[in-house]
Write an enzyme that holds these catalytic residues in place. Structure first.
Site, mmCIF file in Angstrom:
data_model
loop_
_atom_site.group_PDB
_atom_site.id
_atom_site.type_symbol
_atom_site.label_atom_id
_atom_site.label_comp_id
_atom_site.label_asym_id
_atom_site.label_seq_id
_atom_site.Cartn_x
_atom_site.Cartn_y
_atom_site.Cartn_z
ATOM 1 C CB ALA A 141 -0.908 0.007 1.224
ATOM 2 C CB VAL A 142 1.624 3.816 -2.162
ATOM 3 C CG1 VAL A 142 2.232 5.200 -2.265
ATOM 4 C CG2 VAL A 142 2.647 2.756 -2.522
ATOM 5 N N GLY A 172 5.923 6.893 -8.277
ATOM 6 C CA GLY A 172 6.894 5.820 -8.432
ATOM 7 C C GLY A 172 7.219 5.069 -7.151
ATOM 8 C CD GLU A 214 -3.600 -13.643 -3.777
ATOM 9 O OE1 GLU A 214 -3.459 -12.949 -2.762
ATOM 10 O OE2 GLU A 214 -3.143 -14.792 -3.867
ATOM 11 N N GLY A 247 5.249 3.080 -5.277
ATOM 12 C CA GLY A 247 4.746 1.709 -5.343
ATOM 13 C C GLY A 247 5.643 0.825 -6.192
ATOM 14 C CG ASN A 265 -6.021 -1.557 -7.104
ATOM 15 O OD1 ASN A 265 -5.623 -0.587 -7.755
ATOM 16 N ND2 ASN A 265 -5.526 -1.870 -5.920
ATOM 17 C CE1 TYR A 320 0.970 -4.876 -7.468
ATOM 18 C CE2 TYR A 320 -1.097 -5.965 -7.922
ATOM 19 C CZ TYR A 320 -0.285 -5.245 -7.073
ATOM 20 O OH TYR A 320 -0.738 -4.894 -5.832
#
Length: 85
Positions: free
Chosen positions: A9-10, A18, A42, A20, A47, A54
């Site tokens: 989490a950010v 950047g 996951e 994350g 999201n 990812y």
């Protein structure tokens, strides 16, 4: 041989800067140092920012967990991602 990221989490103020990506790359590097062969995580299908992140790092969608997350209106699936190290 497996590493699994459970939470990433950010805070709002640091998003889209950047942070994350740096955190995720750091976690991947730690998994490599620990000799993991695959790293998994996951994400909620809703999201899209996380999914783009990812995929930009090299994760691929490998499956779906039906009704995994609690949601405002019932349940939401989890998309499963993996990256070979």
């Amino acid at each position: 041989g497996q590493s699994h990221i459970l939470n990433l989490a950010v805070g709002k103020r640091c998003q889209k800067k950047g942070v994350g990506k740096q955190l995720l790359q750091h976690m991947v590097n730690i998994a490599r140092i620990k000799s993991a062969e695959v790293i998994m995580l996951e994400a909620r299908p809703s999201n899209t920012a996380a999914i783009r992140l990812y995929e930009s790092i090299g994760f691929n969608e490998i499956g779906r967990r039906k009704d995994y997350y609690p949601a405002e209106k019932g349940k939401e699936d989890a998309l499963m991602f993996a990256m070979q190290l």
